[in-house]
Design a protein around this motif. Sequence first.
Motif, PDB file in Angstrom:
ATOM      1  N   GLY A  65      48.722  32.665  36.576  1.00 43.03           N
ATOM      2  CA  GLY A  65      48.838  31.832  35.143  1.00 43.03           C
ATOM      3  C   GLY A  65      47.943  31.145  35.037  1.00 43.03           C
ATOM      4  N   VAL A  66      46.995  30.447  36.092  1.00 44.15           N
ATOM      5  CA  VAL A  66      45.840  29.751  35.806  1.00 44.15           C
ATOM      6  C   VAL A  66      44.807  30.797  35.325  1.00 44.15           C
ATOM      7  CG1 VAL A  66      43.815  28.517  37.067  1.00 44.15           C
ATOM      8  CG2 VAL A  66      46.171  28.222  37.701  1.00 44.15           C
ATOM      9  N   GLY A  67      44.785  32.110  35.577  1.00 46.47           N
ATOM     10  CA  GLY A  67      43.789  32.877  35.036  1.00 46.47           C
ATOM     11  C   GLY A  67      44.057  33.043  33.325  1.00 46.47           C
ATOM     12  N   GLU A  68      45.376  33.369  33.113  1.00 46.56           N
ATOM     13  CA  GLU A  68      45.703  33.467  31.711  1.00 46.56           C
ATOM     14  C   GLU A  68      45.340  32.087  31.031  1.00 46.56           C
ATOM     15  OE1 GLU A  68      49.423  34.841  30.558  1.00 46.56           O
ATOM     16  OE2 GLU A  68      49.585  36.313  32.516  1.00 46.56           O
ATOM     17  N   LEU A  69      45.530  30.965  31.509  1.00 41.62           N
ATOM     18  CA  LEU A  69      45.209  29.683  30.898  1.00 41.62           C
ATOM     19  C   LEU A  69      43.708  29.646  30.555  1.00 41.62           C
ATOM     20  CD1 LEU A  69      46.252  27.122  29.821  1.00 41.62           C
ATOM     21  CD2 LEU A  69      46.057  26.099  32.268  1.00 41.62           C
ATOM     22  N   LEU A  70      42.913  30.038  31.554  1.00 35.80           N
ATOM     23  CA  LEU A  70      41.427  29.907  31.441  1.00 35.80           C
ATOM     24  C   LEU A  70      41.211  30.880  30.292  1.00 35.80           C
ATOM     25  CD1 LEU A  70      40.156  29.707  34.937  1.00 35.80           C
ATOM     26  CD2 LEU A  70      39.532  28.192  33.224  1.00 35.80           C
ATOM     27  N   ASP A  71      41.739  32.170  30.232  1.00 41.43           N
ATOM     28  CA  ASP A  71      41.476  33.126  29.200  1.00 41.43           C
ATOM     29  C   ASP A  71      41.787  32.494  27.734  1.00 41.43           C
ATOM     30  OD1 ASP A  71      40.187  35.269  30.257  1.00 41.43           O
ATOM     31  OD2 ASP A  71      42.242  35.852  31.113  1.00 41.43           O
ATOM     32  N   ALA A  72      42.673  31.762  27.765  1.00 39.32           N
ATOM     33  CA  ALA A  72      43.509  31.302  26.467  1.00 39.32           C
ATOM     34  C   ALA A  72      42.330  30.169  26.006  1.00 39.32           C
ATOM     35  CB  ALA A  72      44.778  30.582  26.626  1.00 39.32           C
ATOM     36  N   VAL A  73      41.999  29.224  26.841  1.00 32.58           N
ATOM     37  CA  VAL A  73      41.091  27.877  26.463  1.00 32.58           C
ATOM     38  C   VAL A  73      39.723  28.578  26.147  1.00 32.58           C
ATOM     39  CG1 VAL A  73      39.899  26.101  27.477  1.00 32.58           C
ATOM     40  CG2 VAL A  73      42.241  26.415  28.056  1.00 32.58           C
ATOM     41  N   ALA A  94      32.638  32.410  31.156  1.00 34.69           N
ATOM     42  CA  ALA A  94      32.071  32.744  32.229  1.00 34.69           C
ATOM     43  C   ALA A  94      33.119  32.372  33.492  1.00 34.69           C
ATOM     44  CB  ALA A  94      30.652  32.102  32.647  1.00 34.69           C
ATOM     45  N   ALA A  95      33.729  31.159  33.328  1.00 35.24           N
ATOM     46  CA  ALA A  95      34.558  30.508  34.320  1.00 35.24           C
ATOM     47  C   ALA A  95      36.021  31.848  34.322  1.00 35.24           C
ATOM     48  CB  ALA A  95      35.104  29.028  33.978  1.00 35.24           C
ATOM     49  N   ALA A  96      36.283  32.006  33.285  1.00 33.60           N
ATOM     50  CA  ALA A  96      37.581  32.879  33.285  1.00 33.60           C
ATOM     51  C   ALA A  96      37.232  34.223  33.773  1.00 33.60           C
ATOM     52  CB  ALA A  96      37.804  32.959  31.716  1.00 33.60           C
ATOM     53  N   ARG A  97      35.952  34.826  33.677  1.00 35.30           N
ATOM     54  CA  ARG A  97      35.539  36.001  34.176  1.00 35.30           C
ATOM     55  C   ARG A  97      35.319  35.933  35.948  1.00 35.30           C
ATOM     56  NH1 ARG A  97      32.421  36.322  29.473  1.00 35.30           N
ATOM     57  NH2 ARG A  97      30.763  35.368  30.473  1.00 35.30           N
ATOM     58  N   SER A  98      34.912  34.550  36.276  1.00 34.34           N
ATOM     59  CA  SER A  98      34.718  34.340  37.816  1.00 34.34           C
ATOM     60  C   SER A  98      36.043  34.478  38.213  1.00 34.34           C
ATOM     61  CB  SER A  98      34.089  33.346  38.086  1.00 34.34           C
ATOM     62  OG  SER A  98      32.695  33.485  37.376  1.00 34.34           O
ATOM     63  N   PHE A  99      36.966  33.507  37.611  1.00 38.54           N
ATOM     64  CA  PHE A  99      38.414  33.228  38.271  1.00 38.54           C
ATOM     65  C   PHE A  99      39.310  34.638  38.191  1.00 38.54           C
ATOM     66  CE2 PHE A  99      42.664  31.333  38.868  1.00 38.54           C
ATOM     67  CZ  PHE A  99      42.353  30.350  39.710  1.00 38.54           C
ATOM     68  N   GLU A 100      39.008  35.429  37.485  1.00 39.83           N
ATOM     69  CA  GLU A 100      39.623  36.989  37.378  1.00 39.83           C
ATOM     70  C   GLU A 100      39.914  37.218  39.011  1.00 39.83           C
ATOM     71  OE1 GLU A 100      39.435  41.532  36.829  1.00 39.83           O
ATOM     72  OE2 GLU A 100      37.925  40.299  37.292  1.00 39.83           O
ATOM     73  N   ARG A 101      38.691  37.382  39.606  1.00 36.07           N
ATOM     74  CA  ARG A 101      38.754  37.699  40.932  1.00 36.07           C
ATOM     75  C   ARG A 101      39.619  37.034  41.961  1.00 36.07           C
ATOM     76  NH1 ARG A 101      39.962  40.062  44.403  1.00 36.07           N
ATOM     77  NH2 ARG A 101      38.737  41.265  46.026  1.00 36.07           N
ATOM     78  N   ALA A 102      39.825  35.668  41.683  1.00 42.26           N
ATOM     79  CA  ALA A 102      40.804  34.943  42.487  1.00 42.26           C
ATOM     80  C   ALA A 102      42.134  35.122  42.206  1.00 42.26           C
ATOM     81  CB  ALA A 102      40.394  33.362  41.982  1.00 42.26           C
ATOM     82  N   THR A 103      42.474  35.719  40.990  1.00 41.64           N
ATOM     83  CA  THR A 103      43.832  35.828  40.807  1.00 41.64           C
ATOM     84  C   THR A 103      44.378  37.032  41.495  1.00 41.64           C
ATOM     85  OG1 THR A 103      43.276  37.316  38.760  1.00 41.64           O
ATOM     86  CG2 THR A 103      43.465  35.281  38.497  1.00 41.64           C
TER      87      THR A 103
END
Length: 589
Positions: free
Chosen positions: A334-342, A356-365
């Motif tokens: 969900g946090v990954g989706e929230l970052l993508d939305a923002v 860039a933050a959304a692309r990095s966090f994608e691996r963390a999901t």
Amino acid sequence: MVPKIRRGSRTHGLLVYLYGPGKRDEHTDPHLVGSWDGFAPDPGRDTSADPDPKVTLARLAAALDLRVKQAGDKAPAQHVWHCSVRTDPGDRTLTDDEWNTVARRLVHAVNLAPEGDPDGCRWVAVRHADDHIHILATMVRGDLRRPRMNYDFKKAQAECRRIEQEMGLRRLKPGDGTGAKTPTSAERFKAERVGRPETPRETLREAVRQAVAGAASEAEFFTRLREAGLRVKLRHAPSGDVLGYTVALPGDRNRDREPVWFAGSTLAPDLSYPKIQRRLADGTADTRPLPGADSGRSEWSPPARGRRTATGIAERAAVLLDSDDDEAAAQLVGVGELLDAVAQTSPAATRAELGAAARSFERATRSHVRAERADTRAIRSAARGIIQAGAALGRGEDGGTTAMLVSTLVLVALAAARWHSARGHAQQAEASRQAAEHLRAAYSQAAAAPMQALRDQGRALPEAQRRTYETTIRAALPENRTRPGTSTENDALAATLAQAEQAGHDPKALLQEAIAMRELDTADNVNDVLVWRLRRLAQLPAHPGEATRRPQASTGRATPPANRTGVRAAPPASPRPAAPDPRSRPPRR
């Protein structure tokens, strides 16, 4: 040190490539650095038997294929095992002897040619550049049996981690098999030829990830893909049910002039159709406004209200991550989706860092931890609300609430890093920390104007009133939480407490509530974090300039930026504005 493993059926063809000039003349001085017996003919440097390198190359291919021919029909169809091993650009240059050691250790680790086994498979290691070698092995043993090579990629990765440590090379994070597939060399070369900054695989991965962010149904997900400019092809069962999907970039074609299609599962493990189905079923059964969501005053614009709601939900996600419960794995998605939305709806000044933050966090999901009771309705609804509200204007309340949300997302990313570290997820923890760094940069850009305005207001407070708030702040926070002196460090916090008191709140109680919400140890600037918590709790404008004027409500239909496919997406449909509440009052002046 990165190993890449492939399998094939043409020993001679692969040797021709390894000893050739390369696709762009990048091969220099190709030669053997190791072989199964140490006496294999070398087409690059061995001219004693025959001066023609083509003849020597044919002899080498025949020697490698000897056991394959002897095995006949029992040999595997794809009998060539090909592994390229590359060091990091910052590593020292290894000698031929060191590369020979690397090759021998890898063929031993994957059970191709165990040390001391006279029946091991035949192999050679070819070096044609300073930073890497290619290992070619034929997968038939001397006793004409196939080698047992289960999990060869994982075993090669593990051996490379040990080699890095022993040879003093850059130590990479161990993987867990949940990472997205990296682009092939052919895909990278093609992108360079046509002038693309990244490969179609990477562009499609991000576009699909953004399309699923906050989507309420499969139909909406597929509609978003088409609105983003992608070609979409669905695979149906005889009953008419969708079984899968593939996407392609317009204009990306193969040598036969046909579109290059990618299934979701080939873009990333969590973008397969079954996993997207499961995510939509878990998170969006109810798309009505969340009960108790602090959307803010009715006169604020939809983007501002959406970001305020998302800030409170992100705080709760951080608390779940701090609880060290496996059920928090669902919150990461969900946090990954929230970052993508923002990132999709952010102002131009912060869009690059948030993307860039959304692309990095994608691996963390992604990890092997699965939440049995996955409930992502709240956080996915928040992402949906942000997308439906449209693009932020980048100033006033919209820009201020972007800073408010991003300040919280920094702490969420750090909480995710701790959650992954506790489980030994090295790559995901590092990805979370990288996302936090990008979010910090985005916060600095978004918060510059509103925080400066708050500091100015704090310095303008009467001296007696200012001393009162300074005393309140120092009593609530330990000494190590505040900077020494009374310069600009507490100005914004003092101004916020003054406005909260003017709005009818008890400054001491409100500050204690903000501090108790969750830990502050990971915050770069504790005062900034508390300012945004206080302003959200007290329903104060995120941008202090909004306190003296009524903001013009936005319809949420701001023109969205061009997406990464180069095609401008259609604006998302926004809900009909609600009628103003006759009981609402204008903000205090």
